[in-house]
Design a protein around this motif. Structure first.
Motif, mmCIF file in Angstrom:
data_model
loop_
_atom_site.group_PDB
_atom_site.id
_atom_site.type_symbol
_atom_site.label_atom_id
_atom_site.label_comp_id
_atom_site.label_asym_id
_atom_site.label_seq_id
_atom_site.Cartn_x
_atom_site.Cartn_y
_atom_site.Cartn_z
ATOM 1 N N GLY A 87 0.810 -1.260 -0.096
ATOM 2 C CA GLY A 87 -0.160 -0.038 0.030
ATOM 3 C C GLY A 87 0.713 1.328 -0.041
ATOM 4 N N GLN A 88 1.987 1.407 -0.294
ATOM 5 C CA GLN A 88 2.864 2.316 -0.239
ATOM 6 C C GLN A 88 3.146 2.799 -1.780
ATOM 7 N N HIS A 89 3.191 4.249 -2.018
ATOM 8 C CA HIS A 89 3.602 4.835 -3.326
ATOM 9 C C HIS A 89 4.960 4.686 -3.394
ATOM 10 N N LEU A 90 5.633 4.164 -4.204
ATOM 11 C CA LEU A 90 7.048 3.851 -4.486
ATOM 12 C C LEU A 90 7.593 4.425 -5.823
ATOM 13 N N VAL A 91 8.809 5.045 -5.774
ATOM 14 C CA VAL A 91 9.321 5.449 -7.074
ATOM 15 C C VAL A 91 10.678 4.568 -7.204
ATOM 16 N N PRO A 92 10.678 3.564 -7.835
ATOM 17 C CA PRO A 92 12.009 2.523 -7.980
ATOM 18 C C PRO A 92 12.931 3.517 -8.929
ATOM 19 N N CYS A 93 14.200 3.614 -8.412
ATOM 20 C CA CYS A 93 15.000 4.384 -9.291
ATOM 21 C C CYS A 93 16.126 3.614 -9.961
ATOM 22 N N ILE A 94 16.868 3.160 -8.960
ATOM 23 C CA ILE A 94 18.049 2.031 -9.185
ATOM 24 C C ILE A 94 17.627 0.591 -8.989
ATOM 25 N N THR A 95 17.305 -0.047 -10.087
ATOM 26 C CA THR A 95 17.005 -1.403 -9.968
ATOM 27 C C THR A 95 17.655 -2.235 -11.113
ATOM 28 N N ALA A 96 17.323 -3.533 -11.183
ATOM 29 C CA ALA A 96 17.867 -4.309 -12.249
ATOM 30 C C ALA A 96 17.347 -4.005 -13.561
ATOM 31 N N GLU A 97 16.045 -3.396 -13.617
ATOM 32 C CA GLU A 97 15.691 -3.006 -14.912
ATOM 33 C C GLU A 97 16.444 -1.961 -15.305
ATOM 34 N N THR A 98 16.535 -0.758 -14.516
ATOM 35 C CA THR A 98 16.961 0.576 -14.830
ATOM 36 C C THR A 98 18.437 0.809 -15.132
ATOM 37 N N ALA A 99 19.230 0.001 -14.085
ATOM 38 C CA ALA A 99 20.656 0.101 -14.028
ATOM 39 C C ALA A 99 21.356 -1.298 -14.158
ATOM 40 N N GLY A 100 20.749 -2.471 -14.120
ATOM 41 C CA GLY A 100 21.402 -3.719 -14.370
ATOM 42 C C GLY A 100 21.852 -4.067 -12.952
ATOM 43 N N THR A 101 21.457 -3.714 -11.792
ATOM 44 C CA THR A 101 21.742 -4.201 -10.529
ATOM 45 C C THR A 101 21.706 -5.588 -10.491
ATOM 46 N N HIS A 102 22.381 -6.243 -9.614
ATOM 47 C CA HIS A 102 22.440 -7.559 -9.218
ATOM 48 C C HIS A 102 21.799 -7.789 -7.749
ATOM 49 N N ARG A 103 22.334 -7.109 -6.895
ATOM 50 C CA ARG A 103 22.246 -7.301 -5.719
ATOM 51 C C ARG A 103 21.681 -5.924 -4.742
ATOM 52 N N LEU A 104 21.222 -5.083 -5.188
ATOM 53 C CA LEU A 104 20.755 -3.880 -4.731
ATOM 54 C C LEU A 104 19.936 -2.967 -5.473
ATOM 55 N N SER A 105 19.124 -2.447 -4.706
ATOM 56 C CA SER A 105 17.952 -1.295 -5.446
ATOM 57 C C SER A 105 17.928 -0.128 -4.581
ATOM 58 N N ALA A 106 17.197 0.995 -4.902
ATOM 59 C CA ALA A 106 17.074 2.158 -4.397
ATOM 60 C C ALA A 106 16.011 2.914 -4.866
ATOM 61 N N GLY A 107 15.176 3.670 -4.305
ATOM 62 C CA GLY A 107 14.043 4.487 -4.597
ATOM 63 C C GLY A 107 13.501 5.204 -3.553
ATOM 64 N N LEU A 108 12.408 6.108 -4.036
ATOM 65 C CA LEU A 108 11.565 6.858 -3.232
ATOM 66 C C LEU A 108 10.341 6.227 -2.680
ATOM 67 N N VAL A 109 9.925 6.514 -1.212
ATOM 68 C CA VAL A 109 8.849 6.149 -0.796
ATOM 69 C C VAL A 109 8.050 7.488 -0.345
ATOM 70 N N VAL A 110 6.825 7.688 -0.946
ATOM 71 C CA VAL A 110 6.000 8.758 -0.472
ATOM 72 C C VAL A 110 4.489 8.395 0.005
ATOM 73 N N MET A 111 4.373 8.946 1.132
ATOM 74 C CA MET A 111 3.123 8.569 2.346
ATOM 75 C C MET A 111 2.639 9.926 2.045
ATOM 76 N N PRO A 112 1.158 9.963 1.847
ATOM 77 C CA PRO A 112 0.383 11.013 2.072
ATOM 78 C C PRO A 112 0.233 11.090 3.419
ATOM 79 N N PRO A 113 -0.313 12.557 3.998
ATOM 80 C CA PRO A 113 -0.486 12.787 5.404
ATOM 81 C C PRO A 113 -1.653 11.588 5.947
#
Length: 245
Positions: A87-113
């Motif tokens: 149920g979280q709004h996520l913005v995946p930035c660094i992933t296997a799809e976008t950057a070819g990572t094998h063991r790591l990913s990073a992105g933003l989590v946005v939660m309304p008030p």
């Protein structure tokens, strides 16, 4: 519990100018890299005389630096936002799809008030979360023990640990940067609905007790104890500018 928060710098201050420069620099999708063909050969001290040949062979095998083509810069504006099963709004930035990572990913989590995630765990990935805007509580384990964290603070949650993310504010959005050892960023989420009602009850109590003004005062008090070079670092401003198209 005292929570420390970073103080945004005044407009026109050196730290604000630096933050703007960092943001402008980060918006570039590609940047040329100067990459050496070989690393300096520095043998490590062997654990024993017998292991020395194997250790040196491993060093020689790993001396070549990867190509600069494997380095990627990805911003939120270039990423596709999703809503995860938790149920979280996520913005995946660094992933296997976008950057070819094998063991790591990073992105933003946005939660309304005034929102919370579903109670869930990540079956095989550890996560690290840093709030950059707003104030959060992570309810941990079957007991839903609250751990509070705000701008500039990190929380580490190991794989398999039940948790629920809570935006403590009913008026302000929560934005966090999250890194996971899941290269897909959100592939291993397991929701536990049997804990949801209890989690929502804890979240409601925490929100009723949350005092935004007191949180900001604690943020200023904590920042006053930081070295001058860090006291004005604008993590909140960086997060806000990340969403500028």
């Amino acid at each position: 519990m005292n929570i420390g928060y970073a103080i945004p710098p005044e407009r026109g201050s050196p730290s604000a100018d630096l933050a703007r420069n960092v943001h402008s620099f980060s918006r570039a999708t590609t940047r040329p890299l100067v990459t050496a063909a070989k690393l300096p050969y520095i043998p490590l001290a062997p654990d024993s005389p017998e292991s020395a040949p194997n250790n040196l062979m491993k060093i020689k095998e790993n001396r070549t630096v990867s190509s600069s083509n494997n380095v990627h810069v990805v911003g939120p504006a270039a990423s596709r936002a999703i809503v995860g099963p938790q149920g979280q709004h996520l913005v995946p930035c660094i992933t296997a799809e976008t950057a070819g990572t094998h063991r790591l990913s990073a992105g933003l989590v946005v939660m309304p008030p005034g929102t919370s995630s579903q109670v869930h765990h990540h079956s095989h990935s550890d996560i690290v979360v840093m709030c950059v805007q707003g104030w959060a509580a992570s309810l941990i384990g079957p007991e839903l023990e609250p751990r509070l964290h705000g701008p500039g603070e990190f929380i580490y949650i190991p794989a398999g640990v039940l948790h629920m993310a809570v935006n403590l504010s009913t008026t302000e959005e929560l934005v966090a940067v999250e890194s996971r050892t899941d290269p897909q960023f959100n592939e291993d989420v397991v929701v536990s609905p049997e804990f949801q009602a209890a989690g929502e009850a804890v979240a409601a109590t925490l929100r009723a007790e949350f005092d935004g003004d007191a949180a900001r005062a604690a943020q200023k008090e904590r920042a006053a104890q930081l070295p001058p070079a860090l006291a004005g670092f604008d993590v909140v401003g960086l997060a806000e500018r990340a969403f500028v198209q």
